[in-house]
Design a protein around this motif. Structure first.
Motif, PDB file in Angstrom:
ATOM      1  N   ARG A 476       0.958  -1.340  -0.106  1.00  0.00           N
ATOM      2  CA  ARG A 476       0.005   0.015  -0.094  1.00  0.00           C
ATOM      3  C   ARG A 476       0.847   1.164   0.020  1.00  0.00           C
ATOM      4  O   ARG A 476       0.522   2.307  -0.707  1.00  0.00           O
ATOM      5  CB  ARG A 476      -0.844  -0.177   1.255  1.00  0.00           C
ATOM      6  CG  ARG A 476      -1.958   1.343   1.216  1.00  0.00           C
ATOM      7  CD  ARG A 476      -2.894   1.197   0.302  1.00  0.00           C
ATOM      8  NE  ARG A 476      -3.525   2.330   0.335  1.00  0.00           N
ATOM      9  CZ  ARG A 476      -3.365   3.342  -0.541  1.00  0.00           C
ATOM     10  NH1 ARG A 476      -2.552   3.361  -1.679  1.00  0.00           N
ATOM     11  NH2 ARG A 476      -4.231   4.528  -0.493  1.00  0.00           N
ATOM     12  N   GLU A 479       1.981   1.711  -3.661  1.00  0.00           N
ATOM     13  CA  GLU A 479       0.674   2.134  -4.523  1.00  0.00           C
ATOM     14  C   GLU A 479       0.661   3.645  -4.211  1.00  0.00           C
ATOM     15  O   GLU A 479       0.435   4.496  -5.209  1.00  0.00           O
ATOM     16  CB  GLU A 479      -0.353   1.388  -4.022  1.00  0.00           C
ATOM     17  CG  GLU A 479      -1.565   1.636  -4.829  1.00  0.00           C
ATOM     18  CD  GLU A 479      -2.887   1.048  -4.380  1.00  0.00           C
ATOM     19  OE1 GLU A 479      -3.626   0.440  -5.256  1.00  0.00           O
ATOM     20  OE2 GLU A 479      -3.300   0.633  -3.077  1.00  0.00           O
ATOM     21  N   ARG A 530      -7.070  -8.758  -8.907  1.00  0.00           N
ATOM     22  CA  ARG A 530      -6.898  -7.305  -8.915  1.00  0.00           C
ATOM     23  C   ARG A 530      -8.393  -6.670  -9.030  1.00  0.00           C
ATOM     24  O   ARG A 530      -8.941  -7.090 -10.065  1.00  0.00           O
ATOM     25  CB  ARG A 530      -5.888  -6.621  -9.635  1.00  0.00           C
ATOM     26  CG  ARG A 530      -5.650  -5.239  -9.378  1.00  0.00           C
ATOM     27  CD  ARG A 530      -4.673  -4.451 -10.258  1.00  0.00           C
ATOM     28  NE  ARG A 530      -3.329  -5.058  -9.776  1.00  0.00           N
ATOM     29  CZ  ARG A 530      -2.589  -5.830 -10.708  1.00  0.00           C
ATOM     30  NH1 ARG A 530      -3.118  -6.119 -11.680  1.00  0.00           N
ATOM     31  NH2 ARG A 530      -1.255  -6.190 -10.070  1.00  0.00           N
ATOM     32  N   ASP A 531      -8.780  -5.985  -8.041  1.00  0.00           N
ATOM     33  CA  ASP A 531     -10.082  -5.195  -8.138  1.00  0.00           C
ATOM     34  C   ASP A 531      -9.825  -4.267  -9.285  1.00  0.00           C
ATOM     35  O   ASP A 531      -9.183  -3.283  -9.553  1.00  0.00           O
ATOM     36  CB  ASP A 531     -10.252  -4.300  -6.866  1.00  0.00           C
ATOM     37  CG  ASP A 531     -11.573  -3.582  -6.758  1.00  0.00           C
ATOM     38  OD1 ASP A 531     -12.286  -3.475  -7.813  1.00  0.00           O
ATOM     39  OD2 ASP A 531     -11.771  -2.939  -5.846  1.00  0.00           O
ATOM     40  N   ARG A 534     -10.110  -0.649  -8.868  1.00  0.00           N
ATOM     41  CA  ARG A 534      -8.956  -0.012  -8.156  1.00  0.00           C
ATOM     42  C   ARG A 534      -7.726   0.527  -9.099  1.00  0.00           C
ATOM     43  O   ARG A 534      -7.512  -0.029 -10.072  1.00  0.00           O
ATOM     44  CB  ARG A 534      -8.220  -0.879  -7.327  1.00  0.00           C
ATOM     45  CG  ARG A 534      -7.018  -0.596  -6.202  1.00  0.00           C
ATOM     46  CD  ARG A 534      -6.662  -1.536  -5.186  1.00  0.00           C
ATOM     47  NE  ARG A 534      -5.967  -0.888  -4.204  1.00  0.00           N
ATOM     48  CZ  ARG A 534      -6.316  -0.713  -3.069  1.00  0.00           C
ATOM     49  NH1 ARG A 534      -7.490  -1.217  -2.692  1.00  0.00           N
ATOM     50  NH2 ARG A 534      -5.747   0.067  -1.943  1.00  0.00           N
ATOM     51  N   ASP A 662     -10.790   9.219  -4.255  1.00  0.00           N
ATOM     52  CA  ASP A 662     -10.760   8.108  -4.693  1.00  0.00           C
ATOM     53  C   ASP A 662     -11.535   7.213  -3.598  1.00  0.00           C
ATOM     54  O   ASP A 662     -10.923   7.002  -2.709  1.00  0.00           O
ATOM     55  CB  ASP A 662      -9.302   7.464  -4.935  1.00  0.00           C
ATOM     56  CG  ASP A 662      -9.390   6.276  -5.607  1.00  0.00           C
ATOM     57  OD1 ASP A 662     -10.434   5.335  -5.348  1.00  0.00           O
ATOM     58  OD2 ASP A 662      -8.254   5.933  -6.314  1.00  0.00           O
ATOM     59  N   VAL A 664     -12.240   4.087  -3.437  1.00  0.00           N
ATOM     60  CA  VAL A 664     -11.820   2.985  -3.349  1.00  0.00           C
ATOM     61  C   VAL A 664     -10.548   2.725  -2.443  1.00  0.00           C
ATOM     62  O   VAL A 664     -10.541   2.178  -1.542  1.00  0.00           O
ATOM     63  CB  VAL A 664     -11.730   2.193  -4.685  1.00  0.00           C
ATOM     64  CG1 VAL A 664     -10.923   0.816  -4.691  1.00  0.00           C
ATOM     65  CG2 VAL A 664     -12.990   2.252  -5.484  1.00  0.00           C
ATOM     66  N   VAL A 665      -9.566   3.553  -3.050  1.00  0.00           N
ATOM     67  CA  VAL A 665      -8.286   3.330  -2.268  1.00  0.00           C
ATOM     68  C   VAL A 665      -8.375   4.088  -0.891  1.00  0.00           C
ATOM     69  O   VAL A 665      -7.690   3.579   0.052  1.00  0.00           O
ATOM     70  CB  VAL A 665      -7.348   4.104  -3.328  1.00  0.00           C
ATOM     71  CG1 VAL A 665      -5.962   4.282  -2.411  1.00  0.00           C
ATOM     72  CG2 VAL A 665      -7.000   3.336  -4.434  1.00  0.00           C
TER      73      VAL A 665
END
Length: 685
Positions: A476, A479, A530-531, A534, A662, A664-665
């Motif tokens: 994370r 990312e 992977r989503d 995302r 964002d 999602v993140v």
């Protein structure tokens, strides 16, 4: 009784007794003060011998008291009284003498130590300076240069080195016995340290010590303040130096750095098997390691360092020879650095064997698989281990990301399988993630914790998920860094922000060191799951396509011309511009504070999810993982301790704001929401 007093003829023997290490808490200070008050009424006492019960002389002040106010009697007052006493005191240093223990010894007229004991002033490791005269007496006794080597680094010295420095007067197997029969002439000639001349002022030595502290303990306050105090011994009366030292100690111990360092100090010492593990560990004097690459060789060498017998298994004769060469390379490096002598090297070679025949490991009580990160490879390895080893042998995998439960299904009895996630280099890094699978038995887990203790590593229990605790937070972190890079910044600006926060290196320089191909392979493993909602940043994939794999290829996020230091690479910066253009993103610009906060918030939120899901048992465990496995600055106390200094409400408010860009993140962890609603800190979870 924390302090006992007994007579032996004309000698009074004072013994400090606070197991296990004779920490100098309030009760011991009261006991020492009682002795000092008693001495004037003791007829015929001509010497006082100060020693410790058990295996320690005294291992410093009780750090558990540091969060409260200083309570009399104070150690600095006791030390001053011992030094000023008409009756000479002799330190019979029977074991470790650290911090306040060393300061008590410095106050004595004469010092005798048992061979090999460690003596020093490690207070900077807790974010403070010596508070009972250490910075003022040690330079007068051994000189400024030697004091600068010990106090700002916190490194103790052996009795043998202490004698060379003049820190102690002699070495004896029975220091108390020697102190009892020490001739009067030697005592009369012994001068109290306070009466010794001031050390010579050496600006060159001071500058060198400051540079070393700035490099090795960057941004930490205590080492530099210790150097200030040592410097003052050359020009100021001792009484002034003692007063300033005490004031500095009391001020620092209330500070954020000292609180954070105490937190990690106690967390490290509390790292052990949880109470619910009742089973006895499987005996493991002989251990098999599968895979002789860098990681496997490092694990094998760590086991050899602990005096264990190791059989390293490989696929074929070529692999066996490479494994031998890799272990021999580490032995050679250890010899060169003086970590072992020739005898130690021979002992390790005698305990090591490598083979392509799994039958050679039949007597092993534990096997650790460190083969290639492929589920097919690991299934094959575990099938071979199951066939070769006894049914009671414990089988462990060092996988960083693969599903432990899927690996465990490769054998008939999955309860014998657990994860032992070492960190590279395995013979140096202290962290050991002990991963509990769905069916891992208490005996298997007890074996893992027993091994961690044998290797003197910090064991942390983790549950099964992609990356466990540390690598999941790391993913994370990277990312978030990649998103900042693509949207607004450069690798070097991001690295600079995190180095200024306290990391030894930023995320991009760290990737260059480990190799970009490793993370690339892991991303390809995750492609299928992977989503799709995302956001995916493809810049690192472009780097691998260009052959920019890091230091090993001479170029990664940075260039390394001639194998020397890193330089910024404009090609890398251009990749972000290109990918932002392809994604129709209008790039902006983040300040250093915005870069830092985004990366920290990303890690904190992920860590909160890890805690919420039960992958980690406590915030303290996450702190240990981030500090000892991933370079989070120790003096900030670990990721979750740092988060609590921000406060959960502040973290949640910032995440809510980021969630708008964002959802999602940046979705806040349910744990953070729960803590905010209930007014709890992360440490209370």
């Amino acid at each position: 009784m924390s302090v006992t007093f007994r007579r032996s003829g004309a000698a009074a023997i004072v013994e400090m007794d606070n197991p296990p290490v004779n920490a100098i808490g309030l009760a011991m200070r009261q006991g020492l003060q009682a002795v000092l008050d008693r001495l004037p009424g003791e007829t015929g006492v001509q010497r006082v011998i100060l020693t410790g019960a058990g295996r320690a002389f005294a291992a410093g002040g009780d750090a558990r008291e540091f969060d409260g106010p200083a309570v009399a009697p104070h150690l600095n007052d006791i030390v001053n009284q011992i030094e000023a006493c008409d009756i000479p005191w002799i330190a019979a240093i029977n074991g470790v003498a650290l911090g306040g223990g060393c300061e008590l010894a410095l106050a004595c007229r004469y010092r005798i130590a048992r061979p090999g004991v460690q003596i020093g002033l490690p207070e900077v490791g807790l974010g403070v300076v010596p508070g009972s005269g250490g910075t003022q007496r040690l330079p007068r006794l051994i000189g400024m240069a030697a004091a600068l080597e010990m106090i700002p680094t916190g490194k103790p010295v052996s009795a043998e080195r202490a004698e060379q420095l003049g820190l102690i007067d002699g070495i004896a197997d029975d220091p108390v016995e020697v102190a009892l029969h020490l001739d009067e002439g030697s005592l009369e000639l012994a001068v109290p340290v306070r009466d010794l001349p001031r050390p010579e002022h050496r600006p060159d030595q001071l500058a060198q010590a400051r540079a070393l502290a700035a490099s090795k303990m960057a941004q930490q306050i205590a080492p530099q303040r210790a150097i200030d105090l040592i410097e003052g011994t050359a020009t100021r009366p001792m009484v002034e130096g003692l007063a300033e030292e005490r004031d500095t100690f009391l001020t620092l111990r209330k500070g954020d750095q000292a609180r954070a360092l105490r937190h990690i100090f106690f967390a490290e010492r509390a790292a052990k098997a949880p109470d619910w593990i009742k089973a006895d560990p499987q005996p493991f004097d002989h251990i098999a390691v599968v895979g002789g690459g860098t990681m496997g060789a490092g694990i094998a060498y760590a086991l050899l360092n602990a005096g264990l017998r190791v059989t390293l298994l490989e696929m074929d004769a070529g692999g066996v020879q490479r494994a031998r060469d890799n272990v021999e390379k580490i032995i050679g490096q250890s010899l060169k650095r003086g970590l072992i002598d020739q005898s130690g090297a021979e002992d390790r070679r005698a305990n090591f064997a490598s083979s392509a025949d799994y039958a050679d490991a039949a007597s092993c009580g534990l096997a650790i698989e460190a083969a290639f990160e492929s589920i097919e490879v690991k299934r094959e390895v575990f099938a071979k281990l199951e066939a070769a080893l006894a049914p009671e042998a414990v089988l462990a995998t060092n996988t960083s990301y693969l599903d432990l439960d899927e690996i465990a299904r490769s054998v008939a009895e999955p309860s014998r399988v657990l994860g032992l996630h070492f960190f590279a280099p395995a013979h140096i890094m202290k962290l050991l993630e002990i991963v509990k699978g769905a069916q891992s038995s208490e005996r298997a887990l007890a074996t893992g914790f027993a091994l961690g203790k044998r290797l003197r590593k910090i064991p942390v229990l983790a549950g099964v998920c992609d990356g466990f605790i540390g690598n999941r937070i790391l993913a994370r972190y990277r990312e978030a860094a990649d998103t900042v890079f693509m949207d607004a910044s450069t690798p070097w600006d991001i690295d600079e922000a995190m180095v200024n926060f306290g990391y030894a290196m930023g995320p991009y320089e760290a990737q260059d060191l480990s190799g970009l191909d490793i993370a690339h392979a892991n991303r390809r493993r995750q492609d299928a799951t992977r989503d799709p909602a995302r956001r995916y940043i493809p810049i690192a994939d472009r780097m691998v396509e260009l052959g920019k794999l890091g230091r090993k290829t001479g170029a990664g996020w940075y260039r390394y011309p001639g194998g020397n230091g890193k330089v910024e690479d404009p090609i890398v910066a251009d990749l972000a511009l290109e990918e932002a253009h392809f994604a129709k993103i209008t790039r902006t610009e983040y300040s250093e504070a915005e870069i830092r906060d985004r990366l920290l918030l990303a890690m904190i939120n992920e860590a909160a999810d890890i805690l919420h899901e039960g992958i980690a048992a406590s915030a303290r465990d996450i702190d240990l993982v981030t500090v000892f496995g991933y370079g989070f600055p120790r003096w900030r106390g670990g990721l979750m301790h740092f988060a609590d200094t921000w406060g959960v409400p502040e973290i949640l408010a910032r995440l809510r704001k980021l969630e708008q860009e964002d959802p999602v993140v940046w979705k806040p962890s349910p744990l953070l929401i729960d803590c905010a609603e209930k007014g709890r800190t992360l440490a209370q979870v």
